[in-house]
Design an enzyme around this catalytic site. Sequence first.
Site, PDB file in Angstrom:
ATOM      1  N   SER A 502    -104.241 -60.090-101.172  1.00  0.00           N
ATOM      2  CA  SER A 502    -104.021 -59.865-102.613  1.00  0.00           C
ATOM      3  C   SER A 502    -103.362 -61.048-103.297  1.00  0.00           C
ATOM      4  O   SER A 502    -102.650 -60.882-104.295  1.00  0.00           O
ATOM      5  CB  SER A 502    -103.211 -58.586-102.841  1.00  0.00           C
ATOM      6  OG  SER A 502    -103.857 -57.470-102.268  1.00  0.00           O
ATOM      7  N   ARG A 503    -103.569 -62.241-102.734  1.00  0.00           N
ATOM      8  CA  ARG A 503    -103.027 -63.485-103.298  1.00  0.00           C
ATOM      9  C   ARG A 503    -101.492 -63.530-103.298  1.00  0.00           C
ATOM     10  O   ARG A 503    -100.885 -64.327-104.007  1.00  0.00           O
ATOM     11  CB  ARG A 503    -103.549 -63.709-104.730  1.00  0.00           C
ATOM     12  CG  ARG A 503    -105.058 -63.932-104.794  1.00  0.00           C
ATOM     13  CD  ARG A 503    -105.430 -65.194-104.034  1.00  0.00           C
ATOM     14  NE  ARG A 503    -106.845 -65.540-104.101  1.00  0.00           N
ATOM     15  CZ  ARG A 503    -107.744 -65.203-103.203  1.00  0.00           C
ATOM     16  NH1 ARG A 503    -107.397 -64.463-102.159  1.00  0.00           N
ATOM     17  NH2 ARG A 503    -108.989 -65.593-103.312  1.00  0.00           N
ATOM     18  N   LEU A 504    -100.858 -62.687-102.489  1.00  0.00           N
ATOM     19  CA  LEU A 504     -99.398 -62.720-102.374  1.00  0.00           C
ATOM     20  C   LEU A 504     -99.024 -63.666-101.232  1.00  0.00           C
ATOM     21  O   LEU A 504     -98.394 -63.284-100.241  1.00  0.00           O
ATOM     22  CB  LEU A 504     -98.855 -61.305-102.130  1.00  0.00           C
ATOM     23  CG  LEU A 504     -99.165 -60.293-103.235  1.00  0.00           C
ATOM     24  CD1 LEU A 504     -98.600 -58.919-102.884  1.00  0.00           C
ATOM     25  CD2 LEU A 504     -98.604 -60.768-104.584  1.00  0.00           C
TER      26      LEU A 504
END
Length: 528
Positions: A502-504
Amino acid sequence: MLQMLQKGKGMTSLLLSSYQLLQSKFAHHILTAPSTTAILKPSSLPFLRHNRSYQIRGMTSVQGVQDPETVSYLRQSEAAEIDEILMGPLGFSVDQLMELAGLSVATAIAEVYKSSERSRVLAICGPGNNGGDGLVAARHLYHFGYKPYICYPKRTAKPLYNGLVTQLESLSVPFLSVEDLPMDLSDSFDILVDAMFGFSFHGTPRPPFDDLIRRLLNLTSPDMNASRLPAIVSVDIPSGWHVEEGDLSGDGIKPDMLVSLTAPKLCAKKFTGQHHFLGGRFIPPAIIDKFRLQLPAYPGTSMCVRIGKPPRVDISALRENYVSPELLEGQVDSDPFDQFQKWFDDALAAGLKEPNAMCLSTTGSDRKPSSRFVLLKGFNKDGFVWYTNYGSRKAHQISENPHAALLFYWDALNRQVRVEGSVEKVSEAESEHYFHSRPRGSQIGAIASDQSSVIPGQQVLHQKYKDLEAKYSAGSSIPKPKHWGGYRLKPEVFEFWQGQQSRLHDRLRYTPKEIDGKRVWKIDRLAP
């Protein structure tokens, strides 16, 4: 793939290499037709074994593309004759060829369909060699990180096939009966491998394969939601097709992918799916010459090659949902040089190509940045070293602005490292030592090339190289040119990046600070 299974072949080994055979008069009579250096010892990477995001994608690097109009297509009789030759005078056994075919199928699937997006694979296997190819492919897909299931309703009672079943059962790969399968296969599977019938099949499919083919046909109904349909992958021949004429009725299986084996069969010309691959990287020159085969070159070490152009994609839709171990402050080394060494060792252990490749970005007095890849040739607590031409554009920029940035990107590990700092030349002695450790060809190339200068043509550079090669042909020492040497970037900032879902992403930055007169490194977490 191999429909001409001969009795008594069993599990034999290669009797003669194709090259030995080519050198013999017997082969001529039968086959001739009239017509990076590691800095430290790498550490192990146990997480590479089970997480597909960490698998080395190089093994499925099948970027080669071949125009389908220039490829040879085989008639049924030619395909059968090639199998006879392979398993006769060329000494191949059916299990060897089946293993290579199944690996080719699995490799092609892994190239197109990511296990993170399409993991559930159902291999529908027939009683012959095409079914055996499917069993082998399923085993390889398991090791590639997929979740294979097998439907093998008409088992062949021979040691080869019994062994393949045992291998899959030892991996706890489920075997499903036709009755166990849902009527709507799209609910339970992401990929369907059609390995029912190959090029020697004749007539009309009988139960239970007629029902299985109908279930695959139902997936192409306009009433189905295309976004949730599993991909259909046919092995060598879409089951039910005529080997030369294709889908005669027009109502046959319409696979999304076709993996032709040895060489495409004539029916492959009628294939309209998005992905056509050729697998079976084992055809010796004798067969290529005898049948006048025009086959594409396999790129690198790949087991398959794409035929035709890949489908156009929406660039904005290209994305990867990274799955990686967490990068936590309490788990990294307090010294960024030691942390870099650990990650560099991981890249070496993963077998990545040129893990020492780094993007070097520089700016001159005009404040216009430029970037290029160079190779790291050493690092320690003093900095990161590379070598180049002192007359190049980057050298001019460094002379005007002695600061630069490095970027290492290790795709298969979902990692990158940024390093920023001041730049200085290494000592002349250090450059001299490294220059003479290089291959003689590289030494001559460094003298021949006035890097970044405009030249009238490639032939000028090649002629200059040949002249220098002749000059130093006696094996005398080649002097290091004055315009060539090394640079060292002395780090002022490090950033370690680990891709996450999730692009974290994890981002840890190291910056120096003084504590009690001693230089230490402060670690900060940055927002992704």
